[in-house]
Design a protein around this motif. Structure first.
Motif, short mmCIF file in Angstrom:
data_model
loop_
_atom_site.label_atom_id
_atom_site.label_comp_id
_atom_site.label_asym_id
_atom_site.label_seq_id
_atom_site.Cartn_x
_atom_site.Cartn_y
_atom_site.Cartn_z
N LYS A 1 -17.80 -9.18 -2.13
CA LYS A 1 -16.43 -8.68 -2.06
C LYS A 1 -16.02 -8.52 -0.60
CE LYS A 1 -15.87 -7.71 -6.56
NZ LYS A 1 -14.77 -8.21 -7.42
N VAL A 2 -14.72 -8.54 -0.36
CA VAL A 2 -14.17 -8.27 0.97
C VAL A 2 -12.98 -7.33 0.80
CG1 VAL A 2 -14.86 -10.51 1.93
CG2 VAL A 2 -12.61 -10.27 0.87
N ARG A 3 -12.55 -6.76 1.91
CA ARG A 3 -11.32 -5.98 1.90
C ARG A 3 -10.69 -6.03 3.29
NH1 ARG A 3 -15.12 -1.32 2.06
NH2 ARG A 3 -14.49 0.10 3.72
N CYS A 4 -9.41 -5.71 3.36
CA CYS A 4 -8.71 -5.75 4.64
C CYS A 4 -9.29 -4.71 5.59
CB CYS A 4 -7.22 -5.49 4.41
SG CYS A 4 -6.25 -5.43 5.94
N SER A 5 -9.53 -5.10 6.83
CA SER A 5 -10.07 -4.16 7.81
C SER A 5 -9.07 -3.08 8.17
CB SER A 5 -10.52 -4.90 9.07
OG SER A 5 -9.44 -5.60 9.66
N LYS A 6 -7.79 -3.30 7.86
CA LYS A 6 -6.76 -2.29 8.06
C LYS A 6 -6.47 -1.52 6.78
CE LYS A 6 -5.96 -3.50 12.36
NZ LYS A 6 -6.34 -2.62 13.49
N GLU A 7 -7.24 -1.80 5.74
CA GLU A 7 -7.19 -1.09 4.46
C GLU A 7 -5.89 -1.29 3.68
OE1 GLU A 7 -9.87 0.15 3.39
OE2 GLU A 7 -11.04 0.30 5.23
N CYS A 8 -5.24 -2.44 3.85
CA CYS A 8 -4.01 -2.65 3.09
C CYS A 8 -4.28 -3.30 1.74
CB CYS A 8 -3.00 -3.48 3.90
SG CYS A 8 -3.37 -5.23 4.02
N ASP B 1 -12.34 -10.43 -4.47
CA ASP B 1 -13.42 -11.42 -4.49
C ASP B 1 -13.45 -12.20 -3.17
OD1 ASP B 1 -14.24 -10.77 -7.04
OD2 ASP B 1 -12.92 -12.25 -8.00
N PHE B 2 -14.63 -12.66 -2.83
CA PHE B 2 -14.81 -13.41 -1.59
C PHE B 2 -13.93 -14.66 -1.61
CE2 PHE B 2 -16.82 -15.26 1.99
CZ PHE B 2 -17.55 -14.24 2.60
N PRO B 3 -13.20 -14.93 -0.53
CA PRO B 3 -12.32 -16.12 -0.50
C PRO B 3 -13.10 -17.40 -0.79
CG PRO B 3 -11.89 -14.69 1.39
CD PRO B 3 -13.13 -14.16 0.72
N ALA B 4 -12.63 -18.17 -1.75
CA ALA B 4 -13.37 -19.36 -2.20
C ALA B 4 -13.50 -20.42 -1.11
CB ALA B 4 -12.68 -19.95 -3.43
N GLN B 5 -12.50 -20.49 -0.20
CA GLN B 5 -12.52 -21.55 0.81
C GLN B 5 -13.50 -21.25 1.96
OE1 GLN B 5 -10.12 -19.33 0.29
NE2 GLN B 5 -8.67 -19.15 2.00
N ASP C 1 -21.31 -21.97 13.63
CA ASP C 1 -20.10 -21.26 14.02
C ASP C 1 -19.07 -21.31 12.89
OD1 ASP C 1 -21.05 -20.67 16.58
OD2 ASP C 1 -20.34 -22.60 17.37
N LEU C 2 -18.12 -20.39 12.94
CA LEU C 2 -17.02 -20.40 11.98
C LEU C 2 -16.08 -21.56 12.28
CD1 LEU C 2 -15.97 -16.62 11.74
CD2 LEU C 2 -17.73 -17.84 10.46
N THR C 3 -15.57 -22.19 11.24
CA THR C 3 -14.53 -23.21 11.41
C THR C 3 -13.17 -22.52 11.39
OG1 THR C 3 -14.27 -23.59 9.05
CG2 THR C 3 -15.99 -24.86 10.19
N GLN C 4 -12.14 -23.27 11.74
CA GLN C 4 -10.80 -22.69 11.67
C GLN C 4 -10.43 -22.36 10.22
OE1 GLN C 4 -8.89 -21.82 14.40
NE2 GLN C 4 -7.78 -20.73 12.78
N GLU C 5 -10.91 -23.18 9.28
CA GLU C 5 -10.66 -22.90 7.87
C GLU C 5 -11.31 -21.58 7.45
OE1 GLU C 5 -10.99 -25.06 3.47
OE2 GLU C 5 -12.27 -25.74 5.13
N ASP C 6 -12.54 -21.34 7.97
CA ASP C 6 -13.21 -20.07 7.69
C ASP C 6 -12.38 -18.90 8.23
OD1 ASP C 6 -15.44 -21.35 6.56
OD2 ASP C 6 -16.41 -21.54 8.52
#
Length: 275
Positions: free
Chosen positions: A130-137, A142-146, A155-160
């Protein structure tokens, strides 16, 4: 000392409180996931770049979000590759046997209990799926599928990066886990619920946890104060819980792995319930 079978027979047939299981990293280690605090664990060794108490904080995430996510996407890969083991499945059987009296409180953030079929799970340290907004909004979501799993050196891609931004405010999403510089709360980590479960527990099974974080320790202390039964299931016999419960009259110990002990326990519950 009264046998565990005799204790369970009395609790199942005469008591009304919860039969509670508190699980830690030991049960997931048997599925191949590294622990933080064992001798060969991440807590002791750290990673190639940092120790957990350094990068596993909200403070560090605010400074280096990409690096923290790089590490967490590696963990996502480990979790996806891991499979529930016999200990996880035994707890599913026990839940089916005990029904509403069953409660499972877990420190684990891998979701393996749910994948094994357990329904009544309280994750007091969150869940890496799971994830959530770091600003708590928003969140947890669920974890973003992309956003794909990674090797640790990738390294992270721009899509990530795009996928790890909140769709409402554009801030970074964060892992839905409790970091070292954060406090327990009810909203995300079942703080009040865990205490309530402990306060109504007739017997507590402490499985594969060393007792190095505050809420699990307080759960055990709460059950101990109520003079209820506690069973430690751990191949090691020198954890914090062994020390704090030394001499405790209603303590039992099974010095073996959870994948060995829990199927035996499931069979014992079945024998008592169907007798």
């Amino acid at each position: 000392m009264e046998s565990l079978q005799s204790i369970l027979n009395t609790i199942i047939k005469e008591k009304q409180g919860y039969i509670t299981f508190l699980t830690g990293a030991g049960i997931s280690a048997e599925s191949g996931l590294p622990t933080y605090r064992s001798i060969d664990g991440t807590w002791i060794k750290g990673t190639k770049y940092h120790r957990p108490e350094e990068f596993g904080t909200l403070k560090y995430f605010k400074q280096e979000p990409e690096e923290v996510w790089q590490y967490n996407l590696f963990w996502k890969k480990l979790i996806q590759e891991a499979k529930p083991n016999t200990g996880h499945f035994a707890l599913t059987e026990i839940e089916e046997l005990l029904g509403d009296r069953f409660r499972l409180i877990t420190q684990n953030i891998d979701g393996l209990h749910q994948r094994a079929g357990v329904k009544k799970v309280y994750e007091i340290h969150g869940n890496k799926q799971k994830v959530r907004c770091s600003k708590e909004c928003n969140g947890p979501i669920d974890f973003p599928a992309q956003v794909k799993q990674k090797e640790y050196v990738e390294d992270l891609t721009q899509e990530d990066i795009d996928g790890l931004k909140c769709t409402e405010c554009g801030s970074w999403l964060r892992p839905h886990t409790l970091w070292f510089d954060e406090c327990y709360n009810e909203k995300y980590y079942y703080f009040d619920t865990a205490y309530d479960i402990a306060d109504h527990t007739d017997i507590l099974f402490v499985i594969g946890t060393s007792g190095s974080t505050s809420l699990p320790v307080n759960i055990v202390e709460t059950v101990k104060i109520r003079a209820k039964h506690i069973v430690i299931i751990n191949p090691e016999n020198d954890t914090y819980f062994h020390a704090v419960l030394k001499g405790y009259k209603t303590l039992n110990s099974m010095q073996e792995s959870s994948s060995s002990a829990l199927p035996k326990l499931s069979s014992l519950f079945k024998e008592i319930i169907h007798s």
